[in-house]
Design a protein around this motif. Structure first.
Motif, short mmCIF file in Angstrom:
data_model
loop_
_atom_site.label_atom_id
_atom_site.label_comp_id
_atom_site.label_asym_id
_atom_site.label_seq_id
_atom_site.Cartn_x
_atom_site.Cartn_y
_atom_site.Cartn_z
N VAL A 189 0.87 -1.35 -0.04
CA VAL A 189 0.06 -0.10 -0.04
C VAL A 189 0.96 1.17 -0.03
O VAL A 189 0.51 2.41 0.19
CB VAL A 189 -0.92 -0.16 1.38
N MET A 190 2.18 1.06 -0.45
CA MET A 190 2.89 2.48 -0.08
C MET A 190 2.66 3.39 -1.39
O MET A 190 3.33 4.59 -1.40
CB MET A 190 4.58 2.02 -0.29
N GLN A 191 2.08 2.90 -2.36
CA GLN A 191 1.68 3.91 -3.45
C GLN A 191 1.18 5.21 -3.02
O GLN A 191 1.00 6.07 -3.52
CB GLN A 191 0.85 3.34 -4.53
N HIS A 192 0.37 5.14 -1.66
CA HIS A 192 -0.18 6.50 -1.11
C HIS A 192 0.84 7.50 -0.45
O HIS A 192 0.43 8.41 0.04
CB HIS A 192 -1.27 6.11 0.06
N LEU A 193 2.02 6.88 -0.41
CA LEU A 193 2.96 7.70 0.26
C LEU A 193 3.98 8.76 -0.78
O LEU A 193 3.58 8.43 -1.84
CB LEU A 193 4.17 7.07 0.74
N THR A 194 4.40 9.60 -0.26
CA THR A 194 5.37 10.51 -1.19
C THR A 194 6.48 9.61 -1.63
O THR A 194 6.99 8.53 -1.06
CB THR A 194 5.86 11.66 -0.49
N LEU A 195 7.23 9.99 -2.69
CA LEU A 195 8.43 9.27 -3.25
C LEU A 195 9.47 9.13 -2.12
O LEU A 195 9.86 8.15 -1.86
CB LEU A 195 8.80 10.03 -4.60
#
Length: 175
Positions: free
Chosen positions: A101-107
């Motif tokens: 689910v890390m796609q919701h974090l900033t780069l």
């Protein structure tokens, strides 16, 4: 761990408890059984805490309860995502969930998570190499078999490090 997974999945779209349980089961793998007796009470708790709303929706003539994340739930998701992964029996599972689910974090946050996962793998390698060295000191049949298991763990950690390196490279190109 389950709270993070549920909130992460709901960041995408509303889902039923049935769908959330199946997604968690798929994420953790076939040998980790996820019961509805864990999911439904957790959904109720998350609703009571204000992290999600549960509504009845009619679908194909059936009544279905759908969970939707709230703004408070989104805030909780980001708090959980930014917490360090604790060492313990579920460390690997927590990393798998966070990576899912890390796609919701900033780069930058994604890169930090990958760096943490990389560090975890390097510590596994260090621990495993130490164990292999100790096993090699006493040459026995039992130790030979144990060393084979440790060699597998070493290879898995090295594959994970290569995967992390490639993933980070791809992320940099995408962003």
């Amino acid at each position: 761990m389950n709270e993070l997974f549920i909130l992460g999945e709901l960041m995408e779209e509303p889902q039923s408890g049935y769908d959330l349980r199946n997604a968690l089961q798929a994420s953790l793998g076939r040998h980790r059984k996820v019961s509805y007796g864990v999911i439904y009470p957790l959904l109720e708790k998350l609703e009571n805490d204000g992290f999600l709303d549960i509504t009845n929706v009619e679908s194909h003539g059936k009544n279905k309860k759908m969970a939707t994340i709230t703004e408070k739930g989104k805030e909780r998701f980001f708090v959980l995502m930014n917490m360090p992964v604790p060492s313990g029996a579920h460390t690997a599972d927590i990393y798998l969930i966070k990576l899912d689910v890390m796609q919701h974090l900033t780069l930058d946050e994604q890169m930090q998570l990958l760096d943490q996962f990389d560090q975890e793998q390097r510590e596994i390698i260090e621990d495993t190499q130490f164990a292999l060295k100790k096993l090699a000191e006493e040459n026995s049949k039992d130790h030979w078999y144990a060393s084979k298991r440790f060699e597998l763990r070493l290879q898995q950690a090295n594959v994970a490090i290569d995967w992390i390196k490639e993933f980070k490279h791809e992320l940099k190109k995408e962003w």
